[in-house]
Design a protein around this motif. Structure first.
Motif, PDB file in Angstrom:
ATOM      1  N   ARG A 332       0.577  -1.261  -0.378  1.00  0.00           N
ATOM      2  CA  ARG A 332      -0.576  -0.074   0.271  1.00  0.00           C
ATOM      3  C   ARG A 332       0.995   1.257  -0.466  1.00  0.00           C
ATOM      4  O   ARG A 332       0.761   2.215   1.002  1.00  0.00           O
ATOM      5  CB  ARG A 332      -1.144   0.021   1.204  1.00  0.00           C
ATOM      6  N   SER A 333       1.618   1.243  -1.049  1.00  0.00           N
ATOM      7  CA  SER A 333       3.206   2.716  -1.097  1.00  0.00           C
ATOM      8  C   SER A 333       2.035   3.345  -1.814  1.00  0.00           C
ATOM      9  O   SER A 333       1.204   3.378  -2.615  1.00  0.00           O
ATOM     10  CB  SER A 333       3.472   1.785  -1.895  1.00  0.00           C
ATOM     11  N   VAL A 334       2.811   4.749  -1.318  1.00  0.00           N
ATOM     12  CA  VAL A 334       3.088   6.664  -1.862  1.00  0.00           C
ATOM     13  C   VAL A 334       3.389   5.469  -3.586  1.00  0.00           C
ATOM     14  O   VAL A 334       4.317   5.256  -3.442  1.00  0.00           O
ATOM     15  CB  VAL A 334       3.145   6.988  -1.129  1.00  0.00           C
ATOM     16  N   GLY A 335       3.125   6.374  -4.745  1.00  0.00           N
ATOM     17  CA  GLY A 335       4.195   5.825  -5.747  1.00  0.00           C
ATOM     18  C   GLY A 335       4.087   7.330  -6.685  1.00  0.00           C
ATOM     19  O   GLY A 335       2.734   7.828  -7.166  1.00  0.00           O
ATOM     20  N   ALA A 409       7.876   4.418  -5.578  1.00  0.00           N
ATOM     21  CA  ALA A 409       7.224   4.172  -4.700  1.00  0.00           C
ATOM     22  C   ALA A 409       7.778   4.120  -2.854  1.00  0.00           C
ATOM     23  O   ALA A 409       8.989   3.443  -2.980  1.00  0.00           O
ATOM     24  CB  ALA A 409       7.111   2.206  -4.612  1.00  0.00           C
ATOM     25  N   TRP A 410       7.080   4.572  -2.174  1.00  0.00           N
ATOM     26  CA  TRP A 410       7.323   5.408  -1.273  1.00  0.00           C
ATOM     27  C   TRP A 410       6.553   5.177   0.066  1.00  0.00           C
ATOM     28  O   TRP A 410       5.647   4.952  -0.204  1.00  0.00           O
ATOM     29  CB  TRP A 410       8.355   6.403  -1.169  1.00  0.00           C
ATOM     30  N   LEU A 411       7.345   5.097   1.721  1.00  0.00           N
ATOM     31  CA  LEU A 411       5.899   5.135   2.729  1.00  0.00           C
ATOM     32  C   LEU A 411       5.119   6.494   2.655  1.00  0.00           C
ATOM     33  O   LEU A 411       4.195   5.959   3.422  1.00  0.00           O
ATOM     34  CB  LEU A 411       6.378   4.432   4.271  1.00  0.00           C
ATOM     35  N   PHE A 412       5.799   7.049   3.129  1.00  0.00           N
ATOM     36  CA  PHE A 412       5.256   8.693   3.462  1.00  0.00           C
ATOM     37  C   PHE A 412       4.915   9.591   2.949  1.00  0.00           C
ATOM     38  O   PHE A 412       5.865   9.999   1.763  1.00  0.00           O
ATOM     39  CB  PHE A 412       6.179   9.248   4.657  1.00  0.00           C
ATOM     40  N   GLU A 413       3.726   9.995   2.700  1.00  0.00           N
ATOM     41  CA  GLU A 413       3.419  11.543   2.139  1.00  0.00           C
ATOM     42  C   GLU A 413       4.007  11.965   2.261  1.00  0.00           C
ATOM     43  O   GLU A 413       4.224  13.345   1.186  1.00  0.00           O
ATOM     44  CB  GLU A 413       1.769  11.441   2.259  1.00  0.00           C
ATOM     45  N   PHE A 414       4.424  12.710   3.711  1.00  0.00           N
ATOM     46  CA  PHE A 414       5.133  14.051   3.500  1.00  0.00           C
ATOM     47  C   PHE A 414       6.564  14.275   2.710  1.00  0.00           C
ATOM     48  O   PHE A 414       7.110  15.281   2.171  1.00  0.00           O
ATOM     49  CB  PHE A 414       5.366  14.334   5.213  1.00  0.00           C
ATOM     50  N   GLU A 415       6.883  12.841   2.312  1.00  0.00           N
ATOM     51  CA  GLU A 415       8.505  12.997   1.481  1.00  0.00           C
ATOM     52  C   GLU A 415       7.911  13.540  -0.256  1.00  0.00           C
ATOM     53  O   GLU A 415       8.841  13.260  -1.263  1.00  0.00           O
ATOM     54  CB  GLU A 415       9.082  11.546   1.327  1.00  0.00           C
ATOM     55  N   ASP A 416       6.740  12.694  -0.587  1.00  0.00           N
ATOM     56  CA  ASP A 416       5.933  13.312  -2.137  1.00  0.00           C
ATOM     57  C   ASP A 416       7.365  13.652  -3.161  1.00  0.00           C
ATOM     58  O   ASP A 416       7.735  13.969  -3.573  1.00  0.00           O
ATOM     59  CB  ASP A 416       4.586  13.832  -1.779  1.00  0.00           C
ATOM     60  N   GLU A 417       7.265  15.309  -2.401  1.00  0.00           N
ATOM     61  CA  GLU A 417       7.676  16.092  -3.265  1.00  0.00           C
ATOM     62  C   GLU A 417       9.475  15.682  -3.377  1.00  0.00           C
ATOM     63  O   GLU A 417      10.124  16.506  -4.483  1.00  0.00           O
ATOM     64  CB  GLU A 417       7.942  17.781  -2.819  1.00  0.00           C
TER      65      GLU A 417
END
Length: 490
Positions: A332-335, A409-417
């Motif tokens: 269930r990753s951010v990507g 793909a990554w785990l945390f939305e605060f690292e989106d940018e």
């Protein structure tokens, strides 16, 4: 005080009454309007129900939102009713097929989520050699339904990809070298316009709209069914081989040799250079449209020591489901997706993509990066010559730009940018490698819409097609109702 209050109420009463009539209804109110307007063939689901969750769920968590409700229309007429209601209320909405987009908000919304699951038809017409396919399906469903007829369509290459968005965006397939893009095999659309009318769009019934829908995504209404040409399909050969970090150079060399020398249109590959669990590696997909490939085509891949191998003669659906497309789905990753279109898949471009995997894999694992992937794709330069009828995308058929694919793909939305910036930098680096070796047109190459990151200029994607697309849209959707939905907007 009493007199003042009475006077104030008398003065303001008509004003407040007038304002209440014109007040924008809440999203929930619009959901209830829809619930009262649709037939028993359709349904509305609310937060807390299993079918609501199914309706909003996407391949990546960053591509989904909690909507006010999920509407599952079951008829084209009910799709029309929904479009008229959201249009009249100017309510944001989204249309979801397979939910495989990489971009936030493209097929999700906080307003009305339209889930197309009930459009699940697959009807084969043997006399016409066509298949009519519902836009709520994934390609796995289509291949399974057509297999008993020994025919196939030009569809997705990996498991879990939706029919709707894939087709409206162009469509690259295992069969593209033989038959072109998916849009090149379309014979008709069933389209629900924003005024609720239902039309069958063909080249003869409305040549302009037919052209615009081929690559024009969701800008003209909601497509409920496609009719595609079918082609004979027997057993195929291929599958997945994985390699560890010690063999990256060998795989890169094999890909470069294949790209430079293999011209058999039945042969295709996808080389996924991945960084996963602190290590680089390769997931190599091989494909041949026949039970046995000619001697030597794939020997370079087969001779490299491998970690796993699942390559054999098999059914087409088995080949598609051998792919690692849903490798990160359980996390269930951010990507995000991105693409670099190049005219030639050269050794320098291939090596650059392997190098970018290692560089950004090591760098981004220090943040919350879980999966860094560069899919090296090879297509023949002739793929755009199979169609005699033009399409909105690609805007030019003079050069077949090959869409190299990047997925983070990554785990945390605060690292989106941080990850967005990284994938943009990496895309630019690969493009620069192609330009430095003399490849022409890289800066102006039209990105594949289904891979393009969300801030890609629409002018770059559609190029010279854009003025005509906008003119057609002004006629078909004059109030820009489809502008209330996410996606690439023209």
């Amino acid at each position: 005080m009493l007199s003042l209050a009475l006077a104030t109420s008398l003065f303001l009463g008509p004003v407040w009454s007038h304002l209440s009539v014109r007040a924008t209804p809440s999203f929930e109110d619009v959901c209830h309007q829809i619930q009262g307007a649709i037939s028993n063939a359709s349904a509305v689901y609310w937060l807390g129900s299993t079918l609501y969750n199914k309706g909003v769920e996407h391949y990546m968590t960053s591509s989904e939102q909690d909507s006010a409700c999920v509407v599952e229309p079951g008829t084209a007429e009910d799709v029309g009713a929904v479009l008229k209601i959201v249009g009249s209320n100017r309510t944001p909405f989204a249309v979801k097929g397979g939910g495989h987009t990489g971009n936030p908000g493209y097929s999700s919304t906080e307003g009305i989520q339209i889930a197309m699951f009930r459009f699940s038809e697959v009807t084969y017409d043997e006399s016409a050699q066509t298949a009519t396919i519902g836009t709520g399906l994934i390609w796995d469903n289509v291949y399974e339904a057509l297999a008993p007829h020994n025919v196939n369509v030009v569809g997705g290459r990996v498991t879990g990809v939706g029919v709707g968005g894939f087709t409206l965006g162009g469509g690259y397939s295992w069969l593209t070298n033989q038959y072109g893009l998916t849009v090149d095999t379309l014979t008709s659309f069933e389209l629900v316009k924003t005024d609720g009318t239902i039309v069958t769009v063909t080249d003869s019934s409305d040549a302009d709209l037919f052209w615009a829908l081929k690559g024009g995504l969701n800008n003209y209404g909601i497509v409920t069914r496609f009719t595609l040409k079918t082609f004979p399909q027997g057993q195929v050969w291929g599958g997945l081989i994985t390699y560890t970090a010690s063999h990256l150079e060998d795989v890169a060399a094999a890909v470069a040799k294949f790209s430079a020398n293999v011209t058999d249109p039945k042969a295709a590959i996808i080389t996924a250079s991945n960084f996963l669990l602190t290590q680089p590696g390769v997931s190599q997909l091989l494909f041949y449209d026949g039970p046995t490939p000619p001697d030597g085509i794939f020997n370079d891949f087969l001779d490299i020591p491998h970690f796993t191998e699942d390559v054999d003669t098999r059914d087409f659906i088995s080949l598609v489901q051998a792919s690692p497309a849903n490798l990160t789905a359980g996390q269930r990753s951010v990507g995000i997706f991105a693409t670099v279109p190049v005219p030639t898949l050269s050794a320098n471009v291939i090596n650059a993509m392997f190098n970018e995997t290692v560089f950004w894999g090591h760098k981004l694992q220090l943040d919350s990066g879980t999966f860094i992937s560069y899919d090296i794709e090879h297509f023949l330069p002739s793929i755009l010559t199979h169609n005699t009828s033009p399409s909105a995308w690609p805007p030019t058929r003079d050069t077949a730009y090959i869409p190299q694919f990047i997925y983070y793909a990554w785990l945390f939305e605060f690292e989106d940018e941080k990850f967005y910036d990284a994938i943009r930098q990496s895309s630019a680096q690969i493009a620069n490698v192609a330009k430095q070796e003399g490849q022409k047109g890289v800066d102006d190459a039209p990105p594949y819409p289904n891979y393009a990151i969300f801030d890609t200029p629409v002018e770059l994607i559609y190029g010279d097609s854009l003025p005509r697309m906008r003119s057609i849209k002004a006629t078909v959707d004059p109030d820009n109702v489809m502008g209330l939905a996410g996606g690439i907007k023209i």
